[in-house]
Design a protein around this motif. Structure first.
Motif, PDB file in Angstrom:
ATOM      1  N   ASN A 121       0.781  -1.237   0.000  1.00 56.05           N
ATOM      2  CA  ASN A 121       0.000   0.000   0.000  1.00 56.05           C
ATOM      3  C   ASN A 121       0.815   1.290   0.000  1.00 56.05           C
ATOM      4  N   SER A 122       2.063   1.235  -0.402  1.00 55.46           N
ATOM      5  CA  SER A 122       2.834   2.476  -0.513  1.00 55.46           C
ATOM      6  C   SER A 122       2.629   3.068  -1.896  1.00 55.46           C
ATOM      7  N   LEU A 123       2.762   4.406  -1.964  1.00 53.93           N
ATOM      8  CA  LEU A 123       2.627   5.078  -3.252  1.00 53.93           C
ATOM      9  C   LEU A 123       3.968   5.712  -3.607  1.00 53.93           C
ATOM     10  N   ILE A 124       4.438   5.466  -4.807  1.00 53.30           N
ATOM     11  CA  ILE A 124       5.702   6.062  -5.236  1.00 53.30           C
ATOM     12  C   ILE A 124       5.487   6.714  -6.585  1.00 53.30           C
ATOM     13  N   GLN A 125       5.781   7.993  -6.659  1.00 56.16           N
ATOM     14  CA  GLN A 125       5.518   8.733  -7.878  1.00 56.16           C
ATOM     15  C   GLN A 125       6.694   9.636  -8.204  1.00 56.16           C
ATOM     16  N   HIS A 126       7.093   9.710  -9.478  1.00 56.16           N
ATOM     17  CA  HIS A 126       8.215  10.568  -9.884  1.00 56.16           C
ATOM     18  C   HIS A 126       9.401  10.417  -8.951  1.00 56.16           C
ATOM     19  N   SER A 127       9.842   9.184  -8.784  1.00 60.57           N
ATOM     20  CA  SER A 127      10.965   8.958  -7.869  1.00 60.57           C
ATOM     21  C   SER A 127      12.003   8.064  -8.517  1.00 60.57           C
ATOM     22  N   ILE A 128      13.219   8.194  -8.031  1.00 59.06           N
ATOM     23  CA  ILE A 128      14.285   7.277  -8.426  1.00 59.06           C
ATOM     24  C   ILE A 128      14.798   6.648  -7.134  1.00 59.06           C
ATOM     25  N   LEU A 129      14.690   5.342  -7.024  1.00 58.81           N
ATOM     26  CA  LEU A 129      15.221   4.679  -5.839  1.00 58.81           C
ATOM     27  C   LEU A 129      16.465   3.900  -6.264  1.00 58.81           C
ATOM     28  N   ASP A 130      17.591   4.237  -5.663  1.00 61.60           N
ATOM     29  CA  ASP A 130      18.848   3.549  -5.988  1.00 61.60           C
ATOM     30  C   ASP A 130      18.773   2.103  -5.475  1.00 61.60           C
ATOM     31  N   LYS A 131      19.841   1.336  -5.730  1.00 59.55           N
ATOM     32  CA  LYS A 131      19.841  -0.080  -5.365  1.00 59.55           C
ATOM     33  C   LYS A 131      19.511  -0.323  -3.891  1.00 59.55           C
ATOM     34  N   ASP A 132      18.878  -1.442  -3.618  1.00 59.91           N
ATOM     35  CA  ASP A 132      18.632  -1.910  -2.253  1.00 59.91           C
ATOM     36  C   ASP A 132      17.855  -0.944  -1.364  1.00 59.91           C
ATOM     37  N   VAL A 133      17.005  -0.119  -1.955  1.00 60.77           N
ATOM     38  CA  VAL A 133      16.187   0.765  -1.116  1.00 60.77           C
ATOM     39  C   VAL A 133      14.954  -0.004  -0.670  1.00 60.77           C
ATOM     40  N   ARG A 134      14.598   0.201   0.594  1.00 58.52           N
ATOM     41  CA  ARG A 134      13.464  -0.478   1.188  1.00 58.52           C
ATOM     42  C   ARG A 134      12.433   0.573   1.560  1.00 58.52           C
ATOM     43  N   VAL A 135      11.217   0.413   1.099  1.00 60.51           N
ATOM     44  CA  VAL A 135      10.160   1.343   1.487  1.00 60.51           C
ATOM     45  C   VAL A 135       9.158   0.552   2.319  1.00 60.51           C
ATOM     46  N   ASP A 136       8.892   1.028   3.519  1.00 57.53           N
ATOM     47  CA  ASP A 136       7.955   0.326   4.399  1.00 57.53           C
ATOM     48  C   ASP A 136       6.529   0.402   3.833  1.00 57.53           C
ATOM     49  N   CYS A 137       5.615  -0.228   4.553  1.00 63.04           N
ATOM     50  CA  CYS A 137       4.222  -0.215   4.113  1.00 63.04           C
ATOM     51  C   CYS A 137       3.613   1.181   4.300  1.00 63.04           C
ATOM     52  N   ASN A 138       2.601   1.474   3.522  1.00 65.69           N
ATOM     53  CA  ASN A 138       1.801   2.694   3.669  1.00 65.69           C
ATOM     54  C   ASN A 138       2.594   3.994   3.593  1.00 65.69           C
ATOM     55  N   ARG A 139       3.655   4.044   2.826  1.00 61.62           N
ATOM     56  CA  ARG A 139       4.391   5.308   2.665  1.00 61.62           C
ATOM     57  C   ARG A 139       3.871   6.035   1.436  1.00 61.62           C
ATOM     58  N   ASP A 140       4.096   7.325   1.423  1.00 61.09           N
ATOM     59  CA  ASP A 140       3.676   8.134   0.293  1.00 61.09           C
ATOM     60  C   ASP A 140       4.881   8.955  -0.144  1.00 61.09           C
ATOM     61  N   ILE A 141       5.449   8.614  -1.284  1.00 62.28           N
ATOM     62  CA  ILE A 141       6.660   9.291  -1.734  1.00 62.28           C
ATOM     63  C   ILE A 141       6.406   9.889  -3.101  1.00 62.28           C
ATOM     64  N   ARG A 142       6.497  11.198  -3.182  1.00 61.03           N
ATOM     65  CA  ARG A 142       6.249  11.836  -4.476  1.00 61.03           C
ATOM     66  C   ARG A 142       7.308  12.868  -4.788  1.00 61.03           C
ATOM     67  N   GLY A 143       7.837  12.797  -5.979  1.00 68.11           N
ATOM     68  CA  GLY A 143       8.696  13.856  -6.485  1.00 68.11           C
ATOM     69  C   GLY A 143       7.902  14.643  -7.499  1.00 68.11           C
ATOM     70  N   ALA A 144       8.577  15.572  -8.183  1.00 68.39           N
ATOM     71  CA  ALA A 144       7.893  16.311  -9.237  1.00 68.39           C
ATOM     72  C   ALA A 144       8.440  15.834 -10.574  1.00 68.39           C
ATOM     73  N   GLU A 145       7.692  16.114 -11.630  1.00 66.40           N
ATOM     74  CA  GLU A 145       8.054  15.597 -12.928  1.00 66.40           C
ATOM     75  C   GLU A 145       9.466  16.004 -13.333  1.00 66.40           C
ATOM     76  N   ARG A 146       9.809  17.270 -13.108  1.00 66.62           N
ATOM     77  CA  ARG A 146      11.127  17.746 -13.495  1.00 66.62           C
ATOM     78  C   ARG A 146      12.140  17.615 -12.358  1.00 66.62           C
ATOM     79  N   LEU A 147      11.649  17.271 -11.190  1.00 67.41           N
ATOM     80  CA  LEU A 147      12.543  17.159 -10.049  1.00 67.41           C
ATOM     81  C   LEU A 147      12.198  15.880  -9.289  1.00 67.41           C
TER      82      LEU A 147
END
Lengths: 369, 388
Positions: free
Chosen positions: A333-359
């Motif tokens: 149930n996590s949301l990830i939008q406009h993001s870059i996650l490098d190797k071995d990144v762990r996102v817990d449950c129910n997180r909301d991670i948003r970047g912007a289109e150009r950033l």
């Protein structure tokens, strides 16, 4: 033809404005396109052009480079006589590491002198393209050029590239750094073709005259003295040396025309082999317009995104317009939008991670969110 | 040459008759399985992970594709300067030569190969089975029992038992009786076709069996019964885990479907027991807008524009718009045209299913097989249906 050419992939002082992505690795080994590293594109292009002797001028942060390239086996460069040569800085004094690339060419002059090959193709690692060097050599010879610089005519190129002015017959009249005010829609792809003997002469003379950099000093100052021509490349090019251009060029891969050309035409792009099993899509998975590498396990939703090998997307998680590198784990149930996650990144449950289109939001290697 | 404690002899000459068109030009161990593997990858990877660095691969039937695939054993870490992989086809000696007459004869003909390494033990396995197993644990068991031969056994469903060689095992893991494919099985412990022999004992029995003109030169039918008759210590090693003989179209299809369970009992993603294979080097798979992929396994190099449900797609499969694949195994580089439908089928490598064609029937239990490189158009339907 191509058994007359040696390749040099020059990583000395390569611009790397990719923030966390180049914190512990050089630009050449930044992961790209779900299973590759940037250097795979130029290295495969050389091999597919029939070049079987390639030197890589390693400079700094090259552990990942050594690990990735190994013996060169995956590019068919583990030959008996030629093959892959990784040449790290050969200096007595640590301060000399920061000197320009002319000095490094000079330090490795034995490598060049020992070879009987006639031509050298010098490139960088961040020009993502699939290119055949044979027609370029043909054109170089037909024009009687001393140096041919491969260029791209395109006005909206992301990333930073030197600007070039060419006369109607293809002769290069001026080059400026990317921040210069010169107006031109032609960019240098930082690929230089010349005879090996000319290279060695330029290296020795320029160094002796107090110059330090091959392009900025030695070639810039010889535009009038030498016959320097531009070859216009008409395939797909991604200039990947800023975070923004990394993101936009990655997203371009989701266009089937781009990836078909970049990965297959004129040759196949090779990379280090990993023995990941096929990707698994579970009953609750929903995937749309995405590139997925082997070893992934998808239980959630993935849209307009790139998943590298071994990524796990939990149930109910939603990934949009994002890049998730090797072994990333996204909790339920996590949301990830406009993001870059490098190797071995762990996102817990129910997180909301948003970047912007150009950033895009960028999470460094091994982060837990 | 350094002495090896145990080397492996991998029987890979099987024709796989019951796989029909899939093994027309291909030895059974080279048949594709699980999205990117070939059947033989499992036993070869088992050898590597069990610390066995010398493997003789006995080939006979249609060896070209298999030989090309195996190369010098690099993908499995078997390109070694001392030992490594050796491909052992039938060969001619001064007194002439013959084809491998049976499993035991195949080893007999290669006794000189084994003697070069002078091992204490020889592992005999077959390249036809899908399982992950640590042969070193089995060797420890063999030594603990002081056995002359140890046979790995697995509990199977009673109703399936008549398909296998079944064995009766006493409290001390000794095999008291062995029946090959009994009509009315009295035990459900099946032999997995995995044997560890003490080499000096096996050597004697191979020579003795070869001299017997009545013998079919087979391990299950001749060598093991002879050893039991002579009162040798024949012990059983009981294995728990996934094991499948993929000798028929049905079992090959089922084994592929087994991988699609939420937590499959054969775990291909176990990082401590990677299954190695020749990697085809293709770009990542592309799942287009409007595509749907659920409960499936898809491999690099695939382009999916249609709908995939409970299926295994090998590398380089292209599924065009509105196509549908359900409960099927699609082998490498198959193209499934626009609007084509594939139900309960195995599609051989490089086949082309033209636009709008339907293969198989969702209401029917039978599995449809399309041969390697087959071109299937609507007005030109060429199907090989496996009678079930």
């Amino acid at each position: 033809m191509s058994n007359r050419i040696m390749g040099v992939i020059n990583l000395i002082h390569e611009t790397d404005e990719l923030e966390h992505l180049t914190q512990s690795r050089c630009l050449a080994t930044v992961p790209f396109g779900a299973r590759y590293r940037l250097i795979d594109f130029i290295l495969s292009s050389m091999v597919n052009s029939g070049i079987n002797k390639v030197a890589v001028f390693a400079h700094t942060k090259y552990r990942s480079l050594m690990d990735h390239l190994g013996s060169g086996k995956y590019w068919d460069l583990n030959n008996r006589q030629s093959g892959l040569f990784i040449l790290p800085p050969a200096t007595d004094d640590l301060q000399e590491i920061s000197r320009g690339d002319l000095y490094h060419f000079y330090q490795n002059r034995d490598y060049f002198n020992r070879s009987t090959l006639e031509y050298v193709v010098i490139t960088r690692s961040h020009m993502v393209c699939n290119i055949d060097f044979n027609p370029i050599i043909d054109e170089h010879e037909a024009r009687g050029a001393d140096i041919t610089i491969v260029c791209k005519k395109q006005h909206d190129l992301a990333g930073k590239a030197r600007k070039v002015k060419m006369s109607s017959d293809g002769r290069i009249t001026s080059i400026q750094e990317n921040y210069g005010r010169m107006l031109s829609d032609i960019s240098s792809m930082e690929m230089y073709v010349m005879k090996k003997d000319l290279l060695m002469e330029i290296v020795e003379t320029s160094l002796a005259q107090g110059q330090d950099h091959l392009v900025r000093h030695a070639i810039f100052s010889r535009l009038n003295k030498l016959r320097v021509y531009g070859h216009l490349y008409d395939g797909y090019l991604g200039v990947v040396n800023t975070l923004e251009s990394y993101f936009s060029n990655s997203m371009n891969l989701l266009c089937p025309e781009v990836w078909k050309e970049l990965f297959f035409q004129p040759g196949t792009i090779f990379t280090k082999v990993k023995d990941e099993p096929p990707a698994r899509y579970l009953e609750s998975s929903k995937v749309n317009n995405s590139l997925i590498a082997n070893g992934c396990r998808i239980e959630g939703t993935v849209e307009n995104s790139i998943l590298f090998r071994g990524v796990h997307i939990g149930k109910g998680a939603v990934i949009r317009n994002s890049i998730i590198m090797q072994n990333g784990i996204i909790g339920e149930n996590s949301l990830i939008q406009h993001s870059i996650l490098d190797k071995d990144v762990r996102v817990d449950c129910n997180r909301d991670i948003r970047g912007a289109e150009r950033l895009p939001f960028l999470a460094g290697k091994r982060k837990t969110i | 040459m350094a002495r090896k404690e145990m080397l492996a002899m991998l029987l890979a000459g099987g024709e796989g008759k019951r796989l029909g068109v899939l093994t027309k030009d291909l030895a059974k161990p080279a048949v594709y399985f699980g999205g990117k593997y070939r059947i033989i990858d499992f036993t070869l990877s088992n050898c590597t992970h069990s610390g066995i660095d010398t493997v003789g691969v006995l080939t006979q039937y249609q060896p070209f594709e298999l030989n090309r695939y195996l190369g010098i054993g690099t993908p499995w870490g078997l390109d070694r300067s001392d030992g490594g992989m050796a491909i052992l086809p039938p060969h001619v000696k001064q007194k002439g030569g013959v084809w491998y007459k049976g499993t035991a004869n195949a080893i007999y003909q290669n006794m000189e190969f084994i003697e070069r390494y002078n091992p204490s033990y020889v592992l005999v396995i077959s390249g036809d089975h899908i399982y992950t197993m640590d042969y070193d644990l089995m060797l420890q068991h063999h030594k603990r029992c002081g056995a002359d031969v140890t046979i790995a056994g697995i509990e199977v469903d009673w109703k399936e038992a008549s398909r296998f060689g079944v064995m009766h095992v006493d409290d001390e893991d000794r095999i008291t009786a062995f029946e090959e494919k009994p009509a009315k099985p009295t035990s459900n412990i099946a032999s997995m076709g995995v044997y560890i022999f003490t080499w000096s004992v096996l050597q004697k029995y191979l020579i003795y069996d070869e001299a017997n003109r009545q013998s079919s030169n087979d391990f299950g039918k001749d060598i093991i019964p002879a050893m039991m008759r002579d009162g040798l210590i024949v012990s059983a090693y009981s294995f728990r885990g996934y094991w499948k003989d993929v000798g028929t179209i049905e079992s090959l299809w089922e084994a592929n479907m087994d991988l699609l369970a939420e937590e499959p009992s054969l775990d291909l993603s176990d990082t401590d027991w990677r299954i190695y294979s020749v990697n085809p080097n293709r770009p990542a798979q592309y799942v287009a807008a409007g595509a749907q992929v659920i409960s499936s396994m898809v491999t690099e190099g695939c382009v999916v524009e249609g709908r995939v449900d409970r299926s295994v797609l090998f590398y380089g499969v292209q599924m065009e718009k509105d196509s549908e694949v359900s409960e099927s195994v699609i082998m490498p580089n198959v193209r499934i045209g626009e609007g084509a439908r594939v139900y309960r089928a195995i599609i051989g490598e490089g086949a082309v299913i033209e636009d709008g064609v339907q293969i198989g029937d969702p209401e029917d239990e039978a599995i449809t097989v399309v041969a390697v490189g087959q071109f299937v158009a609507n007005d030109h339907v060429l199907l090989e249906v496996e009678p079930s």
